[in-house]
Write a protein that holds these residues in place. Structure first.
Motif, PDB file in Angstrom:
ATOM      1  N   ARG A   1      -1.407  -5.038  29.593  1.00  0.00           N
ATOM      2  CA  ARG A   1      -2.190  -4.680  28.666  1.00  0.00           C
ATOM      3  C   ARG A   1      -1.818  -3.354  27.733  1.00  0.00           C
ATOM      4  O   ARG A   1      -1.889  -2.279  28.138  1.00  0.00           O
ATOM      5  N   LEU A   2      -1.198  -3.584  26.568  1.00  0.00           N
ATOM      6  CA  LEU A   2      -0.366  -2.727  25.679  1.00  0.00           C
ATOM      7  C   LEU A   2      -1.228  -2.331  24.636  1.00  0.00           C
ATOM      8  O   LEU A   2      -0.986  -1.339  23.901  1.00  0.00           O
ATOM      9  N   ASP A   3      -2.332  -3.271  24.254  1.00  0.00           N
ATOM     10  CA  ASP A   3      -3.201  -3.040  22.965  1.00  0.00           C
ATOM     11  C   ASP A   3      -4.533  -2.495  23.421  1.00  0.00           C
ATOM     12  O   ASP A   3      -5.362  -2.921  24.204  1.00  0.00           O
ATOM     13  N   HIS A   4      -4.926  -1.477  22.627  1.00  0.00           N
ATOM     14  CA  HIS A   4      -6.198  -0.780  23.354  1.00  0.00           C
ATOM     15  C   HIS A   4      -7.386  -0.337  22.088  1.00  0.00           C
ATOM     16  O   HIS A   4      -6.945  -0.616  20.827  1.00  0.00           O
ATOM     17  N   ILE A   5      -8.378  -0.282  22.231  1.00  0.00           N
ATOM     18  CA  ILE A   5      -9.392   0.188  21.436  1.00  0.00           C
ATOM     19  C   ILE A   5     -10.115   1.359  22.149  1.00  0.00           C
ATOM     20  O   ILE A   5     -10.581   1.102  23.530  1.00  0.00           O
ATOM     21  N   TRP A   6      -9.982   2.473  21.737  1.00  0.00           N
ATOM     22  CA  TRP A   6     -10.771   3.703  22.159  1.00  0.00           C
ATOM     23  C   TRP A   6     -11.631   4.116  21.023  1.00  0.00           C
ATOM     24  O   TRP A   6     -11.749   3.858  19.996  1.00  0.00           O
ATOM     25  N   ALA A   7     -12.591   5.055  21.682  1.00  0.00           N
ATOM     26  CA  ALA A   7     -13.560   5.476  20.764  1.00  0.00           C
ATOM     27  C   ALA A   7     -13.978   6.965  21.325  1.00  0.00           C
ATOM     28  O   ALA A   7     -14.037   7.380  22.320  1.00  0.00           O
TER      29      ALA A   7
END
Length: 262
Positions: free
Chosen positions: A221-227
């Motif tokens: 899992r190299l691709d991320h969504i943070w907030a």
């Protein structure tokens, strides 16, 4: 306002224009963040994207390498484009929607093959880039923001197919995970994907070197969504479109999605 956002390392937007069009037609995210576009901005094929309603774009381009772009159905204006660690690479763009949400799109350096900055300049650049990101977030705490992209690190044990085997492999080494964690903490970023999907193996990348990537399933899992905390609770419906990895002439990454009710 409800909108769905996707992030995808496309590995050449011109070579894989048809795949982007297919994603936009079938999944229809309101905002699509692309990394590794490998194109100057004026060469990105916008006509087809615009015909599907994606009339807005902000980005930074670079011939044959790197490159980030945000395609949007919603009005978006550029607010920043930082050259972290002064590498001279097109690896960051930030745009702001009319509702005040800022979207940061990142392509963190991959880091080469050897996890040792003394013998591998690229690994040092990766660590320096993350340190610069961390320091920037300490200096100015982000608010009402989403951070997405190919961060080129799988931080959790269940973000890789085999934790022990990958401890000395670039993208999952302890020093990279530590640097990413410090960057995340500096901005008080919430990992939206794992907030939605807290348990189990989860991957967004499968190597081209594996001829049977699907059955072997040696992913990361190299691709991320943070907030940021003020809007992280509004996120839901996170998912990874694994099937995209099996499309004809695919990227080695799969798109990652999240929906925000704001």
């Amino acid at each position: 306002m409800t909108f769905t956002l996707a992030t995808w390392n496309i590995n050449s937007v011109r070579l894989r224009e048809d795949l982007v069009l297919h994603l936009l037609q079938t999944e229809a995210p309101d905002v699509l963040c692309l990394q590794e576009c490998k194109s100057p901005l004026d060469k990105i094929p916008l006509e087809g994207f615009s015909a599907l309603g994606y009339r807005y774009m902000v980005g930074r381009g670079q011939k044959s390498y790197n490159g980030v772009a945000i395609l949007s159905k919603l009005p978006i204006r550029e607010v920043a484009a930082y050259d972290y660690a002064s590498l001279g690479h097109a690896r960051h763009i930030a745009g702001q929607l009319d509702n005040g949400v800022t979207i940061h799109n990142f392509y963190v350096p991959a880091g080469g093959d050897k996890p040792d900055r003394e013998v591998n300049e690229k690994f040092g650049q990766k660590l320096d880039y993350l340190t610069a990101m961390r320091d920037a977030f300490h200096a100015e705490a982000p608010e009402t923001s989403i951070l997405v992209g190919d961060l080129n690190i799988a931080p959790r044990e269940d973000d890789v197919w085999n934790h022990k085997q990958l401890l000395k492999v670039v993208s999952h080494t302890p020093i990279e995970v530590e640097h990413l964690g410090e960057t995340q903490d500096a901005g008080r970023w919430v990992d939206v994907t794992r907030a939605d999907i807290p348990e189990g193996q989860l991957y967004s990348w499968w190597s081209y070197r594996s001829p049977d990537w699907d059955s072997a399933d040696k992913g990361r899992r190299l691709d991320h969504i943070w907030a940021t905390p003020d809007i992280a609770g509004a996120a839901h419906s996170s998912r990874i479109l694994r099937s995209a990895r099996g499309w004809e002439k695919p990227s080695d990454h799969a798109p990652v999605f999240a929906t925000f009710d704001l």
